[in-house]
Design a protein around this motif. Sequence first.
Motif, short mmCIF file in Angstrom:
data_model
loop_
_atom_site.label_atom_id
_atom_site.label_comp_id
_atom_site.label_asym_id
_atom_site.label_seq_id
_atom_site.Cartn_x
_atom_site.Cartn_y
_atom_site.Cartn_z
N PHE A 1 -1.63 7.86 2.58
CA PHE A 1 -1.71 7.86 4.03
C PHE A 1 -2.48 9.08 4.52
O PHE A 1 -2.72 10.03 3.77
N HIS A 2 -2.83 9.06 5.79
CA HIS A 2 -3.58 10.15 6.39
C HIS A 2 -2.84 11.49 6.29
O HIS A 2 -3.47 12.56 6.33
N ASP A 3 -1.51 11.46 6.20
CA ASP A 3 -0.74 12.70 6.09
C ASP A 3 -0.44 13.08 4.64
O ASP A 3 0.33 14.01 4.37
N GLY A 4 -1.05 12.37 3.68
CA GLY A 4 -0.87 12.67 2.27
C GLY A 4 0.29 11.96 1.61
O GLY A 4 0.45 12.04 0.38
N THR A 5 1.12 11.24 2.37
CA THR A 5 2.24 10.49 1.80
C THR A 5 1.71 9.35 0.93
O THR A 5 0.81 8.62 1.34
N PRO A 6 2.25 9.15 -0.29
CA PRO A 6 1.78 8.06 -1.14
C PRO A 6 2.15 6.69 -0.56
O PRO A 6 3.23 6.52 0.03
N PHE A 7 1.25 5.76 -0.75
CA PHE A 7 1.51 4.37 -0.36
C PHE A 7 2.12 3.62 -1.53
O PHE A 7 1.65 3.72 -2.66
N ASN A 8 3.18 2.85 -1.26
CA ASN A 8 3.80 2.00 -2.27
C ASN A 8 4.54 0.87 -1.56
O ASN A 8 4.44 0.72 -0.33
N ALA A 9 5.28 0.09 -2.32
CA ALA A 9 5.97 -1.07 -1.74
C ALA A 9 7.04 -0.64 -0.74
O ALA A 9 7.26 -1.32 0.27
N ALA A 10 7.71 0.47 -1.00
CA ALA A 10 8.73 0.95 -0.06
C ALA A 10 8.09 1.30 1.29
O ALA A 10 8.66 1.01 2.35
N ALA A 11 6.90 1.89 1.26
CA ALA A 11 6.20 2.24 2.50
C ALA A 11 5.74 0.99 3.24
O ALA A 11 5.82 0.92 4.48
N MET A 12 5.27 0.00 2.50
CA MET A 12 4.82 -1.24 3.13
C MET A 12 6.01 -1.99 3.71
O MET A 12 5.93 -2.54 4.82
N ALA A 13 7.12 -2.02 3.00
CA ALA A 13 8.33 -2.67 3.52
C ALA A 13 8.81 -1.96 4.79
O ALA A 13 9.21 -2.62 5.77
N PHE A 14 8.78 -0.64 4.78
CA PHE A 14 9.15 0.13 5.97
C PHE A 14 8.28 -0.27 7.16
O PHE A 14 8.78 -0.47 8.28
N SER A 15 6.98 -0.38 6.94
CA SER A 15 6.04 -0.69 8.02
C SER A 15 6.32 -2.04 8.63
O SER A 15 6.32 -2.20 9.86
#
Length: 549
Positions: A122-136
């Motif tokens: 992500f733009h803030d350096g946070t890694p993208f993964n399935a947990a991030a996509m599910a959160f979104s």
Amino acid sequence: MRGISRRRWPAIAALISCCLVILVSCQQSSRDLRQTSSGVGASSQGDRIRLGTTAQIVTLDPAEAYEQSSMMAIANLGEPLYRYEENDQGELTLVPKLARDLPTISDDQLTYRIPLRRDVVFHDGTPFNAAAMAFSLRRFRDNRGRPSFLLADLVDQIEASDEYELTLSLNYPFAGFTSLLTFPGLCAISPAAYNIGEGQFLPNQFVGTGPYRLANYGSDSVAFDIFTDYWGQPPNNQGVDMRRFSSQSNLYNAFRTGAVDVAYQQLDPDQIHSLQELAPSEGYQIIAAESTTISYLVLNINQPPFDRLEVRQALAAVIDRDLLNQRVFYGQADPLYSLLPPAFEAHRPLFATQYGDGNVSQARELLHQAGFSPENPLVVQIWFPSSSVAGRLSATILQAFAERNLPGLMTVEPRSVEAATAYGYLDKGVYPTFLLSWYADFFDADNYVKPFLECQEGSIESGCTLGESQYHGSFYYNPLANQLLQQQREASDPQQRNALLVELQEIVAAEVPYIPLWQNKDYAFAQPDISGVRLSKTQQVLPFASISP
């Protein structure tokens, strides 16, 4: 998918603005011209692109945004799981974006397993993964913003079934679900920057995974900077400075004087025609594409005279789309003969074959069958938003056509009302007709049939008392149409689904609760030294990354 049309009227109001002549004060005009000449928010530096528009970005929160202008910004800052790609022949293909492949779908069409990319941050350096996509996706649904209905009734569970695998469980089958996942608001956002909670929106920030990051957001200007850690191909420019002008005239003048590199959304038909005529001598580039926007006439089947089938059919025969296109749009639209646009394989131009254009003899015969005569002429009120130049011109042209070709038999009365008032009363049955425009949330045929025809409660005698067609103002009720709508949503075989969609179009052409009129074109204009400007055929957005200075 319930509720699409109930939340579409604000979008329609914004859409109709493309046909407005906006009156602004001399003070507003002077302010824009002073800012343009001084370079405030308009001039670019180095290889940055200067984009001019009249569209105002209302919010950058993907869980709340539902305007085309906001979608354009979000589509360049963020990325959904899938997108449509167009080849050199103009053919569209659904391809993965943050997904690595198309979903694996269970036999009952209720479970979608989606493999995700592993090389994204992500733009803030946070890694993208399935947990991030599910959160979104959960946030989009559960924060209950304006577009949340797209997932609210449809999606039951959203889970990270592995570090890079997302599993979505549906409440009922929907053949267009993968297409729905291309909606710009269904993009990935950083879990470190947002919260899940009803009404918890952040309109002034965006932290996603796209090729641009948000550098500055103001009421009249937005700056998009390059995201240097972007996983994909970097943009062809060093950033985009987007400037909002308070009127179409000021946008037109800014482009003519070279103060902006690209002009997009919205010039009126006269200004588009002017730039088309100037293009050969000035070197302007004209970029045009079919838009997802259609315009049509709603007929209230519960209100006389449109409770008579022959009257609805007669009006369908009277409409001369080529005449409207030339007189209203200088040929800048395409005649439309079905609610389903030609981009879909199931499209059938049935209003052309059954009624034609300006078919006076057929209209006269139908009106006589309905009992109308010089002693008892048909009076048709054509209603439109008072701010819509296209609506006013169309109604006036139809009025003149009827007066000239059906004298004493049919009289057309143009009637206007404020758009906000109209959208509040359409479902109350106030208007016998209404001229409207519509654009789809995502590129799927369901968007052009369900919001027009579905009815949850009603009868042949009373019409629709609860449902999409009631909210749309037609009050059309047909149990067969309801059945076909459900079947096409669940059909996993494309050919079977197309056959059902054709049958739905046949019902509309036979019973005429709506008359399709034209399909709008989307226009952008670029200066001679700019390249790579292209428009999407599936969503009204301008991709920034391909533009080169």
